[in-house]
Design a protein around this motif. Sequence first.
Motif, PDB file in Angstrom:
ATOM      1  N   GLN A 188       8.896  17.549  -8.464  1.00 50.58           N
ATOM      2  CA  GLN A 188       7.793  16.705  -8.024  1.00 50.58           C
ATOM      3  C   GLN A 188       7.790  16.582  -6.500  1.00 50.58           C
ATOM      4  O   GLN A 188       8.819  16.740  -5.830  1.00 50.58           O
ATOM      5  N   VAL A 189       6.629  16.247  -5.964  1.00 45.66           N
ATOM      6  CA  VAL A 189       6.516  15.916  -4.540  1.00 45.66           C
ATOM      7  C   VAL A 189       7.359  14.668  -4.264  1.00 45.66           C
ATOM      8  O   VAL A 189       7.430  13.765  -5.094  1.00 45.66           O
ATOM      9  N   ASN A 190       8.007  14.639  -3.114  1.00 50.53           N
ATOM     10  CA  ASN A 190       8.799  13.471  -2.721  1.00 50.53           C
ATOM     11  C   ASN A 190       7.877  12.482  -2.020  1.00 50.53           C
ATOM     12  O   ASN A 190       7.613  12.591  -0.816  1.00 50.53           O
ATOM     13  N   GLY A 191       7.374  11.522  -2.766  1.00 50.62           N
ATOM     14  CA  GLY A 191       6.419  10.571  -2.216  1.00 50.62           C
ATOM     15  C   GLY A 191       7.003   9.670  -1.157  1.00 50.62           C
ATOM     16  O   GLY A 191       6.282   9.203  -0.264  1.00 50.62           O
TER      17      GLY A 191
ATOM     18  N   LEU B 253       0.829  -1.197   0.000  1.00 47.93           N
ATOM     19  CA  LEU B 253       0.000   0.000   0.000  1.00 47.93           C
ATOM     20  C   LEU B 253       0.874   1.261   0.000  1.00 47.93           C
ATOM     21  O   LEU B 253       0.623   2.222  -0.733  1.00 47.93           O
ATOM     22  N   GLY B 254       1.912   1.233   0.835  1.00 46.59           N
ATOM     23  CA  GLY B 254       2.812   2.380   0.905  1.00 46.59           C
ATOM     24  C   GLY B 254       3.503   2.650  -0.413  1.00 46.59           C
ATOM     25  O   GLY B 254       3.688   3.811  -0.803  1.00 46.59           O
ATOM     26  N   ALA B 255       3.871   1.587  -1.126  1.00 44.03           N
ATOM     27  CA  ALA B 255       4.531   1.761  -2.414  1.00 44.03           C
ATOM     28  C   ALA B 255       3.574   2.394  -3.426  1.00 44.03           C
ATOM     29  O   ALA B 255       3.976   3.252  -4.227  1.00 44.03           O
ATOM     30  N   ARG B 256       2.301   1.999  -3.389  1.00 42.93           N
ATOM     31  CA  ARG B 256       1.320   2.594  -4.306  1.00 42.93           C
ATOM     32  C   ARG B 256       1.118   4.084  -3.996  1.00 42.93           C
ATOM     33  O   ARG B 256       1.051   4.920  -4.890  1.00 42.93           O
ATOM     34  N   VAL B 257       1.031   4.399  -2.697  1.00 40.56           N
ATOM     35  CA  VAL B 257       0.852   5.791  -2.302  1.00 40.56           C
ATOM     36  C   VAL B 257       2.086   6.617  -2.678  1.00 40.56           C
ATOM     37  O   VAL B 257       1.974   7.742  -3.178  1.00 40.56           O
ATOM     38  N   THR B 258       3.259   6.049  -2.462  1.00 38.45           N
ATOM     39  CA  THR B 258       4.493   6.751  -2.834  1.00 38.45           C
ATOM     40  C   THR B 258       4.501   7.061  -4.327  1.00 38.45           C
ATOM     41  O   THR B 258       4.796   8.193  -4.745  1.00 38.45           O
ATOM     42  N   GLY B 259       4.172   6.071  -5.139  1.00 35.48           N
ATOM     43  CA  GLY B 259       4.161   6.290  -6.579  1.00 35.48           C
ATOM     44  C   GLY B 259       3.135   7.331  -6.997  1.00 35.48           C
ATOM     45  O   GLY B 259       3.397   8.167  -7.879  1.00 35.48           O
ATOM     46  N   GLN B 260       1.974   7.305  -6.351  1.00 35.40           N
ATOM     47  CA  GLN B 260       0.939   8.263  -6.699  1.00 35.40           C
ATOM     48  C   GLN B 260       1.393   9.694  -6.372  1.00 35.40           C
ATOM     49  O   GLN B 260       1.251  10.604  -7.197  1.00 35.40           O
ATOM     50  N   TYR B 261       1.930   9.900  -5.178  1.00 34.21           N
ATOM     51  CA  TYR B 261       2.336  11.246  -4.781  1.00 34.21           C
ATOM     52  C   TYR B 261       3.578  11.718  -5.535  1.00 34.21           C
ATOM     53  O   TYR B 261       3.766  12.913  -5.729  1.00 34.21           O
ATOM     54  N   ASN B 262       4.417  10.800  -5.959  1.00 35.23           N
ATOM     55  CA  ASN B 262       5.560  11.193  -6.794  1.00 35.23           C
ATOM     56  C   ASN B 262       5.100  11.849  -8.097  1.00 35.23           C
ATOM     57  O   ASN B 262       5.857  12.591  -8.724  1.00 35.23           O
ATOM     58  N   GLY B 263       3.870  11.571  -8.482  1.00 34.46           N
ATOM     59  CA  GLY B 263       3.365  12.104  -9.738  1.00 34.46           C
ATOM     60  C   GLY B 263       2.840  13.526  -9.654  1.00 34.46           C
ATOM     61  O   GLY B 263       2.513  14.124 -10.682  1.00 34.46           O
TER      62      GLY B 263
ATOM     63  N   LEU C 255       9.479  10.565   1.050  1.00 35.17           N
ATOM     64  CA  LEU C 255       9.629  11.374   2.264  1.00 35.17           C
ATOM     65  C   LEU C 255       8.289  11.587   2.962  1.00 35.17           C
ATOM     66  O   LEU C 255       8.208  11.572   4.193  1.00 35.17           O
ATOM     67  N   THR C 256       7.237  11.759   2.189  1.00 35.37           N
ATOM     68  CA  THR C 256       5.928  12.110   2.743  1.00 35.37           C
ATOM     69  C   THR C 256       4.997  10.909   2.882  1.00 35.37           C
ATOM     70  O   THR C 256       3.822  11.076   3.247  1.00 35.37           O
ATOM     71  N   ARG C 257       5.484   9.716   2.655  1.00 36.55           N
ATOM     72  CA  ARG C 257       4.612   8.540   2.571  1.00 36.55           C
ATOM     73  C   ARG C 257       3.740   8.344   3.808  1.00 36.55           C
ATOM     74  O   ARG C 257       2.524   8.154   3.703  1.00 36.55           O
ATOM     75  N   ASP C 258       4.313   8.366   4.997  1.00 35.21           N
ATOM     76  CA  ASP C 258       3.553   8.045   6.198  1.00 35.21           C
ATOM     77  C   ASP C 258       2.428   9.057   6.441  1.00 35.21           C
ATOM     78  O   ASP C 258       1.313   8.684   6.815  1.00 35.21           O
ATOM     79  N   GLU C 259       2.730  10.339   6.223  1.00 38.15           N
ATOM     80  CA  GLU C 259       1.691  11.357   6.389  1.00 38.15           C
ATOM     81  C   GLU C 259       0.614  11.206   5.318  1.00 38.15           C
ATOM     82  O   GLU C 259      -0.572  11.421   5.574  1.00 38.15           O
ATOM     83  N   ASN C 260       1.026  10.844   4.121  1.00 37.17           N
ATOM     84  CA  ASN C 260       0.053  10.658   3.045  1.00 37.17           C
ATOM     85  C   ASN C 260      -0.892   9.488   3.341  1.00 37.17           C
ATOM     86  O   ASN C 260      -2.102   9.573   3.110  1.00 37.17           O
ATOM     87  N   LEU C 261      -0.337   8.396   3.841  1.00 38.54           N
ATOM     88  CA  LEU C 261      -1.168   7.260   4.240  1.00 38.54           C
ATOM     89  C   LEU C 261      -2.171   7.670   5.309  1.00 38.54           C
ATOM     90  O   LEU C 261      -3.344   7.285   5.272  1.00 38.54           O
ATOM     91  N   ALA C 262      -1.710   8.472   6.258  1.00 35.42           N
ATOM     92  CA  ALA C 262      -2.597   8.912   7.337  1.00 35.42           C
ATOM     93  C   ALA C 262      -3.669   9.870   6.826  1.00 35.42           C
ATOM     94  O   ALA C 262      -4.813   9.845   7.298  1.00 35.42           O
TER      95      ALA C 262
END
Length: 674
Positions: free
Chosen positions: A568-571, A548-558, A573-580
């Motif tokens: 681009q946003v650093n997916g 799940l984290g990898a999918r969110v990282t890829g999405q936010y990298n876009g 670096l921001t992964r945990d906050e994005n998941l939350a």
Amino acid sequence: MTQLRHARTPTLLALALLVALGSGDAFAATKKKKAAAKAPAVSTECNDFYAAANADWLKANPLPAGVGAISALGNLRQYSLEQQKALLDGAMQAPQGNVQKLLGDFWASGLDEAAVEADGARPIAPLLSRIDGIRKSKDIPAAIAALHQVGIPVAFNFSPDVDLQALDRHIGYFMQGGLGLPDPAYYTRTDAQTRELLGRYRAYVKQILALTGTPADQLDAQSAQVLDLETRLASASRPLDQLASPFNNYKPLPIKDLKKQYRNLQLDAFLEAQGVKDDTVSLADPALFGQIDALVKQLSPEQWKAYLRWRVGDAMAPYLARSWREAAYNFHGRVLEGKQSPDPRWVQVLDAINTAAGPMLGREYTARYLPKDSRDKAEVIAASVRDALGRALERNGWMSTQAKAEAKAKLARLEIEIGAPRRDLDYTVQPMGRGSFGGNMLIASTWRHREEMKRIGRGNAERRWNVLPQQPALAYDLAQNRLIVTAAVLQPPVFDVSRDVAALYGSFGALVGHELTRGFDAKGRMIDAAGQLRDWWTPADASAWNALGARVTGQYNGYAYPGLTATQVNGTLTRDENLADLSGVELAWDAYLNTQAAPNPGAKQTFFRSWSQLWAQQVDPQEASVRVATDLRAPGPVRSNAPLQNQPEFSASFQCKPGNPMVRPEAEQIGIWR
């Protein structure tokens, strides 16, 4: 514990403070090409929801010249400061009760700049005299202990924190510290920039030593002695990144063994002076404390005296006469923090009071600014979001049966505390009066230190908050399995009681969901329902979460980073906050639908609009360029839009069509708990 300058407390299962400035500018709307003029118009909400929801705020809040960023949540923080000022002004003029009398006198003593100027360095004269009384090496440990007692940690840090083997109690942690610079690496790097910084630092040390009374012809020698001693401490200290894990800071040691291992430093006598009566402490870096123990004998008493005088002067400089304050600001403010100008005097005094007597002010703040109606509504909403998490655990598709059972047991024990800690500190502070601001700082700081030391050895960890009620914050306390909601956060834009309940769920409810999931994510998995340190996930759970984290990282990298070109946003670096963030919106929406009977379309839209309005901000490109590399949170426009693009209910509420910018293809949508 109250520590007046540059103290580093243990990083132990710390509160994840949520309310923080975001970053980024609004997305630029794509201009239509003439060839597409006849295409159906896309509503502003379906094109860029952040820009639509925050249009009024963005227009009304242009970025002031010389300011790097402003935000809706930053405005909330400023408002809370002004509320505290109004409370203290009233306490100064017409106090209601003894606590207000103490606070009002403290406030008045700080605002009276003429009196502060006339007071000069008198507040620290007894401390300097105590240091001057050192004659032999055996006198040094007692001087170190005495300075810790007034909240000025020297040579090392010592403070209470959660016992990792018994999370319901605190033990004392001996940690590295005692440096004037925030990072030990500054003392040993050889690059030109660091050497320049050290040169400016030494000039500042000389300024402070001169103000403490060091003769001009001894300033070069004594400043060199200070840097030599601090460099020795820094060389034996660990890199800051190694302190991030609580396990690296935890190593229980019987107090009876301290005297045998550190005879020169006399740590057993140090604990006695602090009033600590426990039988165990944590000391995770014996090599460092062995070095300090050796330095007590190896270095001359005169070198230690120079160091201790400097540490007292540096710690207390912000609270003394103008010459002291300007010296401290020019180095700490301008050089280290990059400030363009000092804060207004009232903000400086308020910061000082919160440092030394924050819980006192917190009790008065909560009584004045948190209406019972707001507290009651917040409790209902937070509880309904907690119930939504329970339903999410039942239907969850990525968590194993074993992990679900533990998660449900943990959720059943989760507590919600709103406003202020359930138990106040002891308020028997000495009368402070209006005579000396610096003296009042030492009185209050000594009291706070004493209260913090009382926590050690007691099974009362649940009574402690690591944030003050007057500071806007929502936080999940991992060690105690509780949600903390401060009084100050229950105000617009987070909690506006004048708005529809849909707005409260979209803002406050989503932030509650954001924090509650911390107990059940990759960090929350480390503490089980019984409050024990134990990984209750299976390998399959960890693998599913990472996917799940990898999918969110890829999405936010876009996402393009607002305000910057080709960035681009650093997916990652921001992964945990994005998941939350994704989790918070999901849970709040479920809670809202389960507490409202058939909400109308307008109310549903209000829910999503309220979420977006949390993240309104203006950020200049220079600030954005720093944040993209360092901020653990995505910029505001992305925090607004990304979770909503993953919610089918959002597009349905605004009748957005497939292909609209705010609608992700169904196959790309990510659900964490829905």
